[in-house]
Design a protein around this motif. Structure first.
Motif, short mmCIF file in Angstrom:
data_model
loop_
_atom_site.label_atom_id
_atom_site.label_comp_id
_atom_site.label_asym_id
_atom_site.label_seq_id
_atom_site.Cartn_x
_atom_site.Cartn_y
_atom_site.Cartn_z
N ALA A 185 0.99 -1.15 0.20
CA ALA A 185 -0.13 -0.13 0.13
C ALA A 185 0.26 1.46 0.27
O ALA A 185 2.05 1.26 0.24
CB ALA A 185 -0.58 -0.01 0.96
N ALA A 186 0.78 2.55 -0.47
CA ALA A 186 0.61 3.53 -0.59
C ALA A 186 0.06 4.46 0.28
O ALA A 186 1.73 5.28 0.81
CB ALA A 186 0.41 4.97 -2.11
N LYS A 187 -1.00 4.22 1.15
CA LYS A 187 -0.85 4.54 2.61
C LYS A 187 -1.70 3.77 3.27
O LYS A 187 -2.41 2.86 2.57
CB LYS A 187 -1.70 6.16 2.17
CG LYS A 187 -2.39 6.74 3.28
CD LYS A 187 -1.63 7.78 3.56
CE LYS A 187 -2.15 8.36 5.01
NZ LYS A 187 -0.82 8.62 5.98
N VAL A 188 -1.01 3.51 4.52
CA VAL A 188 -2.35 3.08 5.24
C VAL A 188 -2.69 3.84 6.71
O VAL A 188 -1.99 4.62 7.60
CB VAL A 188 -1.34 1.77 6.07
CG1 VAL A 188 -2.07 1.34 7.03
CG2 VAL A 188 -1.22 1.38 5.24
N SER A 306 -7.15 -1.31 9.92
CA SER A 306 -6.66 -0.24 9.00
C SER A 306 -6.98 -0.61 8.02
O SER A 306 -7.57 -1.34 7.65
CB SER A 306 -5.61 -0.96 9.22
OG SER A 306 -4.89 -0.92 11.12
N LEU A 307 -6.59 0.95 6.94
CA LEU A 307 -7.45 0.62 6.00
C LEU A 307 -6.49 0.63 4.48
O LEU A 307 -5.78 2.16 5.60
CB LEU A 307 -8.07 2.06 5.47
CG LEU A 307 -9.30 2.02 4.72
CD1 LEU A 307 -10.09 0.62 3.86
CD2 LEU A 307 -9.90 3.68 3.98
N GLU A 385 -17.29 4.37 7.99
CA GLU A 385 -17.97 5.47 7.39
C GLU A 385 -17.10 6.63 7.71
O GLU A 385 -16.74 8.02 7.25
CB GLU A 385 -19.11 6.06 7.34
CG GLU A 385 -20.43 5.15 5.70
CD GLU A 385 -19.65 5.54 4.78
OE1 GLU A 385 -19.18 6.64 5.05
OE2 GLU A 385 -18.84 4.36 3.98
N ARG A 386 -16.50 6.48 9.63
CA ARG A 386 -15.86 6.75 9.97
C ARG A 386 -13.56 6.60 8.93
O ARG A 386 -13.42 7.61 9.05
CB ARG A 386 -15.17 6.78 11.13
CG ARG A 386 -16.44 6.76 12.44
CD ARG A 386 -16.63 9.30 12.70
NE ARG A 386 -15.53 9.16 12.88
CZ ARG A 386 -14.55 9.86 12.84
NH1 ARG A 386 -15.00 10.35 11.17
NH2 ARG A 386 -13.48 10.41 12.77
N LEU A 387 -13.74 5.66 9.09
CA LEU A 387 -12.55 5.56 8.50
C LEU A 387 -12.41 6.21 7.14
O LEU A 387 -11.40 6.49 6.63
CB LEU A 387 -12.19 3.60 7.87
CG LEU A 387 -11.36 3.16 8.71
CD1 LEU A 387 -11.28 1.54 8.01
CD2 LEU A 387 -10.04 3.62 9.26
N MET A 388 -13.62 6.34 5.77
CA MET A 388 -13.55 7.07 4.73
C MET A 388 -13.41 8.29 5.37
O MET A 388 -12.28 9.31 4.78
CB MET A 388 -14.86 6.65 4.33
CG MET A 388 -15.10 5.35 3.41
SD MET A 388 -14.03 4.95 2.66
CE MET A 388 -14.37 5.36 0.72
N ASP A 389 -13.40 9.21 6.12
CA ASP A 389 -13.26 10.66 6.78
C ASP A 389 -11.80 10.67 7.08
O ASP A 389 -11.29 12.03 6.40
CB ASP A 389 -14.57 11.19 7.61
CG ASP A 389 -15.44 11.16 7.01
OD1 ASP A 389 -15.96 11.19 5.45
OD2 ASP A 389 -16.56 12.34 7.56
N VAL A 390 -12.18 9.98 7.77
CA VAL A 390 -9.92 9.71 8.67
C VAL A 390 -9.25 9.30 7.43
O VAL A 390 -8.44 10.11 7.53
CB VAL A 390 -9.58 8.87 9.46
CG1 VAL A 390 -8.79 8.82 10.08
CG2 VAL A 390 -10.84 9.26 10.84
N ALA A 392 -9.68 10.39 4.18
CA ALA A 392 -9.40 11.43 3.81
C ALA A 392 -8.87 13.03 3.97
O ALA A 392 -7.74 13.24 3.30
CB ALA A 392 -11.20 11.43 3.24
N LYS A 393 -8.98 12.83 4.89
CA LYS A 393 -8.26 14.19 5.97
C LYS A 393 -6.83 13.34 5.52
O LYS A 393 -5.81 14.29 5.37
CB LYS A 393 -8.53 13.84 7.01
CG LYS A 393 -8.53 15.34 7.89
CD LYS A 393 -8.67 15.59 9.55
CE LYS A 393 -8.16 16.19 10.16
NZ LYS A 393 -7.94 16.18 11.96
N GLU A 394 -6.06 12.02 5.82
CA GLU A 394 -4.08 11.76 5.68
C GLU A 394 -4.55 11.99 4.09
O GLU A 394 -3.58 12.09 4.02
CB GLU A 394 -4.76 11.02 6.61
CG GLU A 394 -5.58 10.33 7.93
CD GLU A 394 -4.49 9.47 8.42
OE1 GLU A 394 -3.59 8.84 8.37
OE2 GLU A 394 -5.12 9.41 10.18
N THR A 395 -5.38 12.27 3.17
CA THR A 395 -5.27 11.96 1.76
C THR A 395 -4.66 13.38 1.18
O THR A 395 -4.35 13.39 0.06
CB THR A 395 -5.56 10.78 1.26
OG1 THR A 395 -7.13 10.77 0.88
CG2 THR A 395 -5.40 9.31 1.48
N GLY A 396 -5.65 14.01 2.27
CA GLY A 396 -5.88 14.86 1.02
C GLY A 396 -6.85 15.02 0.29
O GLY A 396 -7.34 16.26 -0.54
#
Lengths: 794, 169
Positions: A185-188, A306-307, A385-390, A392-396
């Motif tokens: 993964a590029a981002k976790v 983890s995503l 749905e919380r993970l998606m928002d987190v 989004a914030k971390e990836t910009g």
């Protein structure tokens, strides 16, 4: 004169048939029923979370005025424990730990509220007075009130022989594939959350009346149940050994359930058993404090997730570790909630290629936990749905855009997820688009700025969700550990003059089945809604049934009625063909009229019914008289409602109070039969979801005392806590049931909590928080704001 | 045992009760008027609201003996003898303001008193605040608020009949 009756079939907001009796005080709930010679039971419950019972002295109670009998666990030791309806297997293939759940405590109590003794007297007050004289010698033991405490080394053993208080250690998914995806993964993104424990709190407290006919040996149980046939099966076969033919279970008007009235409870067995022993009816009605400590609670998960994402924000993998609280004993369906109703939902509406989830189910010294509106699916949806928002914030990446990039496309159905389910239909871009437009997402920043000028913190949150309901294909759930089939039964009884009685194994406790089901029949058979009566809730009247939960009544129960109507129409065609001297193959049927194709020769359903019951001119060699058909319908798949919820909140920074100022729901529930009822179901579900997000929490102290044990301590949503809830539907049809319906009972409670918390986090974006745990109480929010102010000041 | 004499829905009753008997117990268990419900034990839910001399009262918070000499109206006494519903009952039906029906009698009785006490009319916010004493777990209150708003126009004579609920999409 040709009077055209108003169309009352599918798609019309017909006013409810049941309302008149409820509005005039003529509903009949269990506690409203009085049986001749009725006695009253009062249950003495444990005040301790964990204690050994050395001795129980009931002598004074036995001698108290009006007392008929006093029973303890010793009297009921010969009967079976309360059974669990679902068996989960551990990672190593061994079955879960399944301790006995005694009807009355045997030697030990394991949660506050565990029933210890029952006093039966000629009045409720006298039974209660006598119970106060019972002396119980408790040896109080250390309690494990939380999962953390129960799993700690050296924790008190709640059940003998169950190591580490672990019910099961289960997993789903391919760990090696999952690990490899994370490695690439590029981002976790990681996220931890506790899904707060809730008390269902249907407004009608549970109640039960046992009655026994000494001349016939027939037992009758009136009970506040969502599924009387299931109670008959569980209690008759596993607890009291009463054959079905001698046990009638009646669930009359029931004042809300939300899952809490699915399960077989001790009090049902106690009153049935005692009524036979005493030869007198025995009634028990919970007071609200008893409900808090004896109704199955909901939720209570602790999760780490983890995503894994690629550089473009495409999800590569999801990994989830969840601990699920079972409480002190296994309630009827408890083990399936954090497994097959939770982990299988973790794909959500996204194309996640690999998912690995492990779940540890844990015994604690608390009330049993089981399915509560949504059951597992709200927990999965909140996490995703919380993970998606987190993420989004971390990836910009914009949070809406991140969701769009990962949606299962509308042309990808049927879609096989990596966690067992195959979705049949959905259109997540459209429900999102419609919700964004309705909520004026684009114009939000202006509203945020306007609120800021008033000193308020305004935020907006979105949740795009899906759920699996229409529970469930019997072979599938059987292979996953269910100890029952989950089909439904419908009977269509066309009377000689053409009116119709519908018998259904589903049970209505607020859903409006008497109206919706009548519309289904009216639509197809052309009989006015007023002449279609729906009967439910009595095992003596209805052939069989599995009841109402998991948004299954229409998808499964309605489909059974549809199949029964197929049989009515097929038989009707034979009679019509005989009467009109035509070939059966040439007879068409449409909304109450049989017609010889291409001619003006017709017979009405009423004429056919009369002929069926007065078979003077009748194909008696070929078919039997009568027009009464039953169908058992076993669904081919779950149904998959989904959609988008958007919440807009304002926070008062001085008090920390969160107000939901706007709420938009756009749901795909499949074909809508009665839009008014669907809207009401969604609004009610959203209210419970907002309750979970902002207000409700069942709190135990470290000794296992339930601190939020009354409606003065547990915050139920009130009218001024809630906004108007705008509801719209966007339909894709279910492809595998004959009605195209998906179910609407739980979507509100599933989609809404993350929308609200996403909005709260958005409102607090200047305060350095990435998450706010539920319930987002004023205390919690004020603490965050105050800490943020301090940070700014330092 | 002491006696209480009261009028319920226009009919006079004299009943012997224990000192501790609550009005709701008298109504439900002695007079068999089971439309009034008990949903809690801390006077939080409002399922038991009745009118005593025209005022809404939680009948679980008052002893039967305290109701001596009063005129009590319960949900069973609202409709006219010919079955015509009170405008508030009619509005609850029209606006789908009830689901399981358990909170409904108390909700309707509380709503009538709320409207009667505000002849100038209530805003949505005032209706929501006015329902503070009544819990509903099914509806989310959305339709209850709409029903009360519609009923008040009829009760105050501003409309001759109930505004119909908009057809759902």
């Amino acid at each position: 004169m040709n009077v055209v009756a108003p169309f009352e079939g599918i798609g019309v907001s017909v006013k409810r048939k049941e309302d008149l009796r409820f509005l005039s005080g003529r509903g009949q709930y269990t506690d409203d029923i009085v049986r001749p010679g009725q006695t009253y039971a009062y249950i003495l419950r444990s005040p301790h979370a964990h204690a050994r019972i050395n001795r129980i002295d009931t002598a004074a109670a036995q001698a108290s005025p009006g007392v008929v009998a006093v029973y303890t666990g010793a009297d009921l030791a010969a009967i079976g424990g309360l059974p669990c309806g679902w068996q989960i297997h551990n990672k190593d293939g061994s079955p879960m730990a399944e301790p006995k759940h005694p009807v009355l405590a045997e030697g030990k109590v394991r949660h506050v509220g565990d029933p210890v003794a029952v006093v039966i007297a000629d009045s409720r007050e006298r039974a209660k007075d006598a119970a106060e004289t019972i002396l119980v010698d408790y040896e109080v033991l250390p309690a494990a009130a939380t999962m953390q405490a129960a799993l700690a080394p050296g924790a008190p053993a709640i059940h003998d022989g169950i190591a580490g208080n672990l019910c099961y250690d289960w997993h789903i998914g391919d760990k090696a594939v999952n690990d490899a995806a994370f490695a690439a993964a590029a981002k976790v993104v990681t996220f931890e959350t506790t899904n707060n424990r809730l008390v269902p709190n249907a407004m009608e407290p549970r109640a039960a009346i046992g009655d026994y006919d000494t001349t016939t040996g027939e037992h009758t149980l009136f009970t506040t149940s969502q599924n009387p046939h299931v109670i008959r099966l569980l209690m008759g076969a596993f607890v009291l050994q009463i054959p079905e033919s001698k046990l009638r279970v009646v669930a009359p008007d029931v004042g809300g359930g939300f899952g809490s009235k699915i399960y077989h409870y001790a009090e049902e067995a106690i009153v049935t058993w005692a009524a036979a022993r005493l030869g007198r009816p025995v009634k028990w009605t919970a007071d609200r404090s008893e409900s808090f400590m004896s109704d199955a609670h909901g939720r209570d998960h602790v999760t780490k997730a983890s995503l894994a994402l690629d550089a473009n924000g495409k999800i590569l993998a999801l990994r989830v570790h969840t601990q699920a609280n079972m409480g002190a004993y296994l309630s009827t369906f408890a083990p399936c909630v954090p497994t097959y109703l939770y982990a299988t939902l973790l794909a959500g509406v996204y194309t996640t290629p690999t998912i690995y989830c492990e779940v540890k189910a844990v015994f604690t010294n608390t009330v049993p936990v089981d399915a509560y509106r949504g059951a597992g699916r709200p927990e999965a949806t909140f996490l995703l749905e919380r993970l998606m928002d987190v993420a989004a914030k971390e990836t910009g990446i914009d949070r809406v855009e991140l969701r769009r990039r990962n949606f299962i496309p509308a042309d990808a159905f049927p879609y096989q997820t990596p966690v067992a389910l195959q979705y049949d239909s959905g259109d997540y871009q459209s429900t999102l688009d419609e919700a964004l437009a309705t909520a004026d997402w684009a114009g939000f920043e202006a509203r945020r700025a306007e609120a800021a000028r008033r000193g308020k913190l305004r935020g907006i949150g979105v949740s795009t969700y899906l759920e699996a309901c229409g529970i469930a294909p019997s072979a599938v759930v059987g292979s996953l550990g269910a100890r029952a089939g989950l089909y439904e039964v419908g009977t269509i009884r066309v009377h000689p003059t053409g009116s119709v009685t519908v018998l259904t194994g589903a049970h209505s406790h607020g859903q409006g089945h008497e109206t919706t089901f009548a519309q289904l029949v009216s639509d197809r058979l052309g009989v006015p809604v007023a002449q279609v009566d729906v009967v439910h809730g009595d095992t003596a009247k209805i052939p069989f049934g599995m009841g109402t939960y998991g948004s299954r009544s229409l998808a499964v129960g309605g489909s059974a009625m549809f199949k029964a109507m197929d049989k009515i129409i097929a038989k009707g065609k034979k009679i019509a063909a005989h009467l009109m001297e035509a070939s059966v193959d040439d007879v068409e049927f449409d909304r109450g009229t049989f017609r010889v194709a291409g001619t003006d020769k017709t017979k009405s359903l009423g004429e056919i019914a009369l002929t069926a019951y007065v078979p003077h001119n009748y194909p008696i060699e070929e078919i039997e008289p009568g027009l009464d058909e039953t169908a058992f319908y076993d669904p081919k798949n779950f149904t998959y409602p989904g959609g988008c919820h958007i919440a807009e909140v304002e926070i008062d920074p001085d008090t920390g109070r969160v107000a939901v100022v706007q709420f938009t729901a756009v749901d795909d529930v499949g074909r809508v039969i009665n839009p008014m009822i669907v809207e009401g179901q969604v609004q009610g579900g959203v209210a419970q979801g907002i309750g979970q997000a902002l207000l409700e929490h069942a709190v135990y102290d470290t000794n296992g005392q339930l601190l939020s044990g009354s409606m003065m301590d547990y915050t139920m949503p009130r009218a001024d806590d809630l906004p108007n809830v705008g509801v719209a539907t966007h339909t894709t049809l279910c492809t595998h049931n004959p009605l195209g319906v998906k179910g609407c009972g739980e979507v509100g409670a599933i989609g809404s909590p993350p929308a609200v918390i996403n909005a709260v986090v958005d409102a607090l974006r200047d305060y350095g928080v990435s998450h706010v745990e539920m319930p987002a109480t004023p205390d919690r929010i004020w603490g965050i704001i105050n800490a943020g102010r301090k940070m700014a000041a330092e | 045992m002491p006696q209480v004499t009261l009028s319920v829905n226009g009919k006079s009753h004299t009943v012997e009760v224990e000192g501790r008997t609550l009005l709701v117990e008298l109504l439900r268990e002695r007079l068999r008027l089971t439309g009034t419900h008990v949903g809690c034990d801390t006077s939080q839910c409002g399922a038991c609201v009745v009118h005593i001399d025209g005022e809404s009262v939680k009948s679980c918070t008052i002893l039967a003996l305290q109701a001596d000499g009063t005129q009590v109206t319960t949900i069973e006494g609202l409709a006219k003898p010919d079955g015509t519903l009170h405008p508030m009952q009619e509005a609850f039906r029209e606006y789908h303001a009830l689901q399981c029906g358990f909170c409904t009698p108390g909700m309707v009785m509380a709503a009538i008193d709320l409207v009667q006490k505000h002849p100038a009319g209530l805003s949505e916010k005032e209706i929501r605040e006015g329902l503070e004493g009544n819990l509903c777990r099914c509806t989310g209150y959305h339709n209850i608020v709409k029903a009360i708003a519609a009923a008040q126009d009829v009760m105050h004579g501003r409309r001759s009949e109930l505004a119909r609920a908009e057809a759902a999409e």
